[in-house]
Design a protein around this motif. Structure first.
Motif, PDB file in Angstrom:
ATOM      1  N   SER A  39       0.860  -1.183   0.000  1.00  0.00           N
ATOM      2  CA  SER A  39       0.000   0.000   0.000  1.00  0.00           C
ATOM      3  C   SER A  39       0.894   1.230   0.000  1.00  0.00           C
ATOM      4  N   CYS A  40       0.696   2.113  -0.968  1.00  0.00           N
ATOM      5  CA  CYS A  40       1.670   3.173  -1.260  1.00  0.00           C
ATOM      6  C   CYS A  40       1.164   4.542  -0.822  1.00  0.00           C
ATOM      7  N   LEU A  41       1.871   5.157   0.106  1.00  0.00           N
ATOM      8  CA  LEU A  41       1.444   6.442   0.640  1.00  0.00           C
ATOM      9  C   LEU A  41       1.768   7.602  -0.285  1.00  0.00           C
ATOM     10  N   ASN A  42       2.970   7.617  -0.859  1.00  0.00           N
ATOM     11  CA  ASN A  42       3.307   8.725  -1.756  1.00  0.00           C
ATOM     12  C   ASN A  42       2.389   8.769  -2.960  1.00  0.00           C
ATOM     13  N   ARG A  43       1.960   7.600  -3.423  1.00  0.00           N
ATOM     14  CA  ARG A  43       1.034   7.587  -4.564  1.00  0.00           C
ATOM     15  C   ARG A  43      -0.265   8.328  -4.237  1.00  0.00           C
ATOM     16  N   LEU A  44      -0.696   8.265  -2.966  1.00  0.00           N
ATOM     17  CA  LEU A  44      -1.886   9.013  -2.570  1.00  0.00           C
ATOM     18  C   LEU A  44      -1.662  10.507  -2.724  1.00  0.00           C
ATOM     19  N   GLN A  45      -0.525  10.979  -2.240  1.00  0.00           N
ATOM     20  CA  GLN A  45      -0.227  12.411  -2.291  1.00  0.00           C
ATOM     21  C   GLN A  45       0.038  12.874  -3.717  1.00  0.00           C
ATOM     22  N   LEU A  46       0.686  12.034  -4.505  1.00  0.00           N
ATOM     23  CA  LEU A  46       0.961  12.403  -5.893  1.00  0.00           C
ATOM     24  C   LEU A  46      -0.318  12.483  -6.723  1.00  0.00           C
ATOM     25  N   ARG A  47      -1.319  11.742  -6.313  1.00  0.00           N
ATOM     26  CA  ARG A  47      -2.607  11.771  -7.022  1.00  0.00           C
ATOM     27  C   ARG A  47      -3.451  12.974  -6.618  1.00  0.00           C
ATOM     28  N   ASP A  48      -3.484  13.268  -5.289  1.00  0.00           N
ATOM     29  CA  ASP A  48      -4.272  14.400  -4.794  1.00  0.00           C
ATOM     30  C   ASP A  48      -3.627  14.880  -3.503  1.00  0.00           C
ATOM     31  N   ASN A  49      -2.900  15.972  -3.578  1.00  0.00           N
ATOM     32  CA  ASN A  49      -2.155  16.424  -2.402  1.00  0.00           C
ATOM     33  C   ASN A  49      -2.928  17.438  -1.559  1.00  0.00           C
TER      34      ASN A  49
ATOM     35  N   ASP B 198     -14.053   6.855   4.787  1.00  0.00           N
ATOM     36  CA  ASP B 198     -13.925   5.639   3.978  1.00  0.00           C
ATOM     37  C   ASP B 198     -12.464   5.479   3.567  1.00  0.00           C
ATOM     38  N   PRO B 199     -11.575   5.222   4.538  1.00  0.00           N
ATOM     39  CA  PRO B 199     -10.136   5.278   4.252  1.00  0.00           C
ATOM     40  C   PRO B 199      -9.658   4.227   3.272  1.00  0.00           C
ATOM     41  N   SER B 200     -10.288   3.054   3.251  1.00  0.00           N
ATOM     42  CA  SER B 200      -9.792   1.987   2.378  1.00  0.00           C
ATOM     43  C   SER B 200     -10.062   2.258   0.909  1.00  0.00           C
ATOM     44  N   ALA B 201     -11.051   3.132   0.608  1.00  0.00           N
ATOM     45  CA  ALA B 201     -11.419   3.388  -0.784  1.00  0.00           C
ATOM     46  C   ALA B 201     -10.289   4.047  -1.564  1.00  0.00           C
ATOM     47  N   ALA B 202      -9.429   4.768  -0.861  1.00  0.00           N
ATOM     48  CA  ALA B 202      -8.382   5.534  -1.541  1.00  0.00           C
ATOM     49  C   ALA B 202      -7.072   4.773  -1.688  1.00  0.00           C
ATOM     50  N   LEU B 203      -6.955   3.623  -1.055  1.00  0.00           N
ATOM     51  CA  LEU B 203      -5.669   2.937  -1.017  1.00  0.00           C
ATOM     52  C   LEU B 203      -5.116   2.675  -2.416  1.00  0.00           C
ATOM     53  N   GLN B 204      -3.812   2.882  -2.539  1.00  0.00           N
ATOM     54  CA  GLN B 204      -3.101   2.608  -3.779  1.00  0.00           C
ATOM     55  C   GLN B 204      -2.291   1.331  -3.570  1.00  0.00           C
ATOM     56  N   LEU B 205      -2.790   0.218  -4.064  1.00  0.00           N
ATOM     57  CA  LEU B 205      -2.147  -1.084  -3.879  1.00  0.00           C
ATOM     58  C   LEU B 205      -1.418  -1.468  -5.157  1.00  0.00           C
ATOM     59  N   VAL B 206      -0.143  -1.832  -5.003  1.00  0.00           N
ATOM     60  CA  VAL B 206       0.697  -2.154  -6.160  1.00  0.00           C
ATOM     61  C   VAL B 206       1.456  -3.441  -5.867  1.00  0.00           C
ATOM     62  N   GLY B 207       0.872  -4.554  -6.231  1.00  0.00           N
ATOM     63  CA  GLY B 207       1.554  -5.826  -6.034  1.00  0.00           C
ATOM     64  C   GLY B 207       1.677  -6.183  -4.570  1.00  0.00           C
ATOM     65  N   THR B 208       2.673  -7.009  -4.268  1.00  0.00           N
ATOM     66  CA  THR B 208       2.849  -7.496  -2.903  1.00  0.00           C
ATOM     67  C   THR B 208       4.307  -7.356  -2.465  1.00  0.00           C
ATOM     68  N   LEU B 209       4.488  -7.437  -1.160  1.00  0.00           N
ATOM     69  CA  LEU B 209       5.809  -7.489  -0.550  1.00  0.00           C
ATOM     70  C   LEU B 209       5.977  -8.824   0.155  1.00  0.00           C
ATOM     71  N   ALA B 210       7.166  -9.364   0.138  1.00  0.00           N
ATOM     72  CA  ALA B 210       7.456 -10.555   0.931  1.00  0.00           C
ATOM     73  C   ALA B 210       7.379 -10.190   2.406  1.00  0.00           C
ATOM     74  N   ASN B 211       6.643 -10.948   3.178  1.00  0.00           N
ATOM     75  CA  ASN B 211       6.422 -10.682   4.589  1.00  0.00           C
ATOM     76  C   ASN B 211       7.672 -11.080   5.385  1.00  0.00           C
ATOM     77  N   PRO B 212       8.343 -10.144   6.052  1.00  0.00           N
ATOM     78  CA  PRO B 212       9.563 -10.507   6.783  1.00  0.00           C
ATOM     79  C   PRO B 212       9.307 -11.359   8.019  1.00  0.00           C
ATOM     80  N   LEU B 213       8.036 -11.480   8.435  1.00  0.00           N
ATOM     81  CA  LEU B 213       7.700 -12.333   9.569  1.00  0.00           C
ATOM     82  C   LEU B 213       7.524 -13.789   9.152  1.00  0.00           C
ATOM     83  N   ALA B 214       7.224 -14.018   7.880  1.00  0.00           N
ATOM     84  CA  ALA B 214       6.882 -15.365   7.414  1.00  0.00           C
ATOM     85  C   ALA B 214       7.959 -16.404   7.706  1.00  0.00           C
TER      86      ALA B 214
END
Length: 605
Positions: free
Chosen positions: A565-575, A583-599
Motif C-alpha cells: 500500500s503506497c502512501l506517496n502515490r496518494l499524495q501524488l494523485r491528490d495532495n 472511507d479510508p480503504s477506498a483511496a488505497l493505492q495497492l501495487v503488487g505485494t511485498l514478501a512478509n519478513p515475519l513469514a
C-alpha cells in the motif's frame, strides 16, 4: 548593530545538503513504491560502496538524465541508498542534485497531473527549506538527545514522516511564521482566544467534565475575569459565549478576514492571548503547555496545507470526539491484555467549534471553509508519569543525527541490554496492544511515530506507550460489532483482504521497516535478528489468546506476502485531500505485494 536575517539558513551549502538528503529519500521511497525501477549498473571507476551495496541507475522520463547511486536493498524492498554516492548526469556531464528537478525529470513516472504538479513542487521546496533550517541549527548528537527531556526531543526531530517525500509543506506559512510557529523552531506561543456566541458554537466534553470546569482549569480566574471585562466593555456577557483557543496564524490570516462579518456582528469577539506559553508539536497544530505541563494539550484549526490535507478542524466532526475517547478509554481499561502491556491513551476530553452559517450553506462536508474554527483539549501525559520515568515521541526511534548516529541505538547502548531484549520490550509495549486491538476488537489505530509517546524507565527501555490523536484516526473495521450511537462515526466498511493492512502497512512497512534498516546500518542489530524478534512478539501474543485462534487463521500475520500500500502515490494523485477519513480503504493505492519478513519465523513452520 546586528539584525535578524530570516533566511540565514538558505545558504548554498545547506541547500545542496538538503537536496542531497531529499533526493536520497525520494529515490528510496519512490523505488519502494515501484514508481521507479532502478536498474543495476557497473560501479564507477574507483568507487567502493559499503558492504552489500550495489550500483543502480534511474533514467528520467525522456531518457536524457540519469541518476546513479549505491544502495543495499533490504527486506520489504527497502532501498538503503548512500546519499554521498548519488550523482546526476546529462550528455556525459554531471549536474547538481535538485529535488524539484528530480520531480520534473520523473513527472510522468510519478503520475503527476497538471493540477497537482505545481502544488507538489511547492511542497517539495518548502520541505527543502525546512531541512536547510534544521541543518542551520547547532548540531545535537543522538547520544545527547537520548538523555534530553520530552519537549527537547519533540522539537529536535528532523525527518518528519519516514515514508512521505513531501512531508513538510506547510503551505500558507511565510518565513516569519516559520520562525515563529514551526515545531523545529522551538519558540513558545501564546494562543489567541475568541468568544463565540452560543447560537453558532457548540461544546462537547467527556462524561465527567463540563465547560465551566474545563475553562477554569485551563485559564484560571484572573484570565477569565480579564476576558469578561473585555466583553463587558463591548456591552456583551461572556456567559452568552463559548471560549475557543485559536492558532495566532489562523486568527491573523483567516478568521479576522474570512470571518470578518462574524467579528463585526459580535458573534465572534477577539479577547487576546491566553496566559500560558505553548510549544508546537510535530503535528504543527497541536500545542503542549510549557507554563503548566499538567494542563491539556490544545489542538487548533490551521488552514495550512501539509502532507496531503488542509489541517483544519471541523466543528461538526469535533462534537463526537469526547464520546469516542470515553468509549476507547473504557475499552482499554477493561481489557486484561491491554492492562498487561501498560498501554494508555491520552483522551481528547473536550471539543468546541463554530459554524459559519453562510459557508455552511455554500459548501459540503469536505470544504476547508467548514474547518476554520474549532479546537479540542487532549490530556497531558505528564500527570500519569511514575517517578523516574520520562517521555519521548516514538518518532525518536527513527532519528539519525548529522553524523549518522541513531537515537534508538543510543537508548539501547544506555540500557545495557542486548539489542534483542531491548527491542522485545519495546514491541511488547507497542506492537502487542495494536495486535490485540485488531484481533479482539476489529480496531485499528494510526500508530505512526508522531502519534505514539514512549514512557522510558530508568534504564532507557520502553516501559509502556501512550497512544494519542484518537477520534480522527481510529477505525472499527466491522459491520456488526456493537458501538454506541455517538461512536458510530468510527465504523468503516473495509474489505476483508485489506483489514490486516492496518498492521502490515502502518506498523510493519511504514515504521518497523525503517527502524530495522537503521539498527542494521549502525551495527546495533542485524535485519534477521530484528524480524525474528518481531515475529516472536507476534507469535507469543497469538499464543496467549487461544480464543481468538479463528481470527488469527483468517488474518494471518505470517502469510508469505501482503499487499504493498503506497502512501506517496496518494499524495501524488491528490495532495489536498488524500483520503476520505470516513472511507479510508477506498483511496488505497495497492501495487503488487511485498514478501512478509515475519513469514520465515512463523511458529511451527
Amino acid at each position: 548593530m546586528s539584525t535578524f536575517d530570516p533566511v540565514a539558513h538558505l545558504t548554498p551549502a545547506h541547500w545542496a545538503r538538503a537536496n542531497r538528503l531529499l533526493v536520497r529519500k525520494a529515490l528510496a521511497e519512490f523505488a519502494h513504491e515501484r514508481l521507479l525501477t532502478p536498474r543495476p549498473v557497473a560501479a564507477p571507476a574507483g568507487a567502493a560502496p559499503a558492504a552489500g551495496a550495489r550500483w543502480y541507475a534511474v533514467a528520467s522520463d525522456d531518457g536524457a538524465v540519469t541518476y546513479r547511486f549505491a544502495a543495499r536493498v533490504r527486506a520489504l524492498e527497502h532501498w538503503q541508498i548512500d546519499a554521498a554516492s548519488i550523482t546526476r548526469h546529462r550528455d556525459g556531464g554531471e549536474l547538481p542534485l535538485d529535488a524539484v528537478d528530480l520531480v520534473l525529470d520523473l513527472r510522468a513516472s510519478l503520475g503527476l497531473s497538471d493540477r497537482v504538479l505545481p502544488v507538489y513542487l511547492e511542497e517539495i521546496t518548502s520541505t527543502l527549506a525546512g531541512i536547510a533550517y534544521k541543518l542551520d541549527r547547532p548540531p545535537v548528537t543522538a547520544k545527547e538527545l537520548a538523555v534530553a527531556d520530552f519537549q527537547t526531543i519533540e522539537t529536535s526531530m528532523t525527518e518528519g514522516h519516514p515514508c512521505f517525500v513531501a512531508n513538510n509543506g506547510r503551505l500558507g506559512f511565510g518565513i516569519d511564521e516559520y520562525h515563529r510557529y514551526a515545531p523545529e523552531a522551538g519558540r513558545p506561543v501564546r494562543l489567541v482566544w475568541l468568544a463565540a456566541h452560543r447560537d453558532h458554537a457548540s461544546f462537547s466534553a467527556a462524561a465527567d467534565l463540563d465547560y465551566d470546569t474545563l475553562v477554569a482549569g485551563e485559564l484560571g480566574a484572573e484570565t477569565l475575569d480579564r476576558f469578561a471585562a473585555v466583553m463587558a466593555g463591548l456591552g456583551l456577557d461572556l456567559a452568552d459565549y463559548l471560549l475557543i483557543p485559536v492558532h495566532p496564524w489562523q486568527w491573523r490570516h483567516k478568521l479576522s478576514v474570512t470571518f470578518a462579518g462574524e467579528v463585526a456582528r459580535r458573534r465572534l469577539v477577539h479577547l487576546g492571548p491566553g496566559p500560558d506559553e505553548h510549544l508546537a508539536q510535530q503535528s504543527i497544530r497541536t500545542f503542549f503547555n510549557l507554563t503548566e505541563p499538567r494542563r491539556h494539550y490544545v489542538k487548533t484549526a490551521l488552514s495550512v496545507l501539509n502532507m496531503g490535507f488542509m489541517r483544519g478542524l471541523s466543528a461538526a466532526y469535533m462534537e463526537a470526539t469526547p464520546a469516542i475517547n470515553d468509549w476507547l478509554a473504557d475499552l482499554v481499561a477493561g481489557d486484561e491484555v491491554f492492562a498487561a502491556t501498560g498501554i494508555s491513551i491520552i483522551r481528547e476530553r473536550a471539543a468546541v467549534g463554530y459554524r459559519h452559517p453562510q459557508y455552511e450553506a455554500a459548501t459540503d462536508r469536505y470544504s476547508p471553509y467548514r474547518k476554520m474554527l474549532a479546537a479540542l483539549w487532549r490530556e497531558s501525559p505528564v500527570p500519569s508519569l511514575a517517578p523516574g520515568r520520562r517521555l519521548a515521541t516514538m518518532a525518536a526511534l527513527l532519528h539519525v543525527d548529522r553524523d549518522g548516529g541513531s537515537l534508538a541505538a543510543a537508548l539501547i547502548d544506555r540500557s545495557g541490554l542486548a539489542p534483542e531484549v531491548w527491542l522485545r520490550r519495546y514491541l511488547d509495549a507497542y506492537l502487542t496492544p495494536l495486535l490485540h486491538a485488531f484481533y479482539a476488537y476489529d480496531l485499528a489505530f494510526m500508530p505512526h511515530g508522531e502519534n505514539v509517546i514512549m514512557v522510558l524507565d530508568e534504564r532507557d527501555t520502553v516501559e509502556r506507550v501512550i497512544f494519542k490523536d484518537i477520534a480522527e484516526e481510529i477505525v472499527v473495521m466491522s459491520a456488526d460489532r456493537p458501538l454506541p450511537p455517538a461512536v458510530e462515526r468510527i465504523r468503516a466498511d473495509v474489505p476483508e483482504e485489506m483489514k490486516l493492512l492496518s498492521i502490515f502497512t502502518d506498523v510493519v512497512d511504514c515504521f518497523l521497516r525503517h527502524l530495522a534498516a537503521i539498527l542494521d546500518e549502525v551495527g546495533t542489530l542485524g535485519e534477521e535478528s530484528f524480524w525474528r524478534t518481531v515475529a516472536a512478539c507476534a507469535a507469543d501474543y497469538l499464543a496467549s489468546v487461544p480464543h481468538l485462534a479463528e481470527r488469527a487463521r483468517r488474518y494471518d500475520l505470517f502469510a508469505p506476502e501482503f499487499a504493498l500500500s503506497c502512501l506517496n502515490r496518494l499524495q501524488l494523485r491528490d495532495n489536498q485531500q488524500m483520503v476520505d477519513l470516513a472511507d479510508p480503504s477506498a483511496a488505497l493505492q495497492l501495487v503488487g505485494t511485498l514478501a512478509n519478513p515475519l513469514a520465515p519465523y512463523a511458529p511451527g513452520r
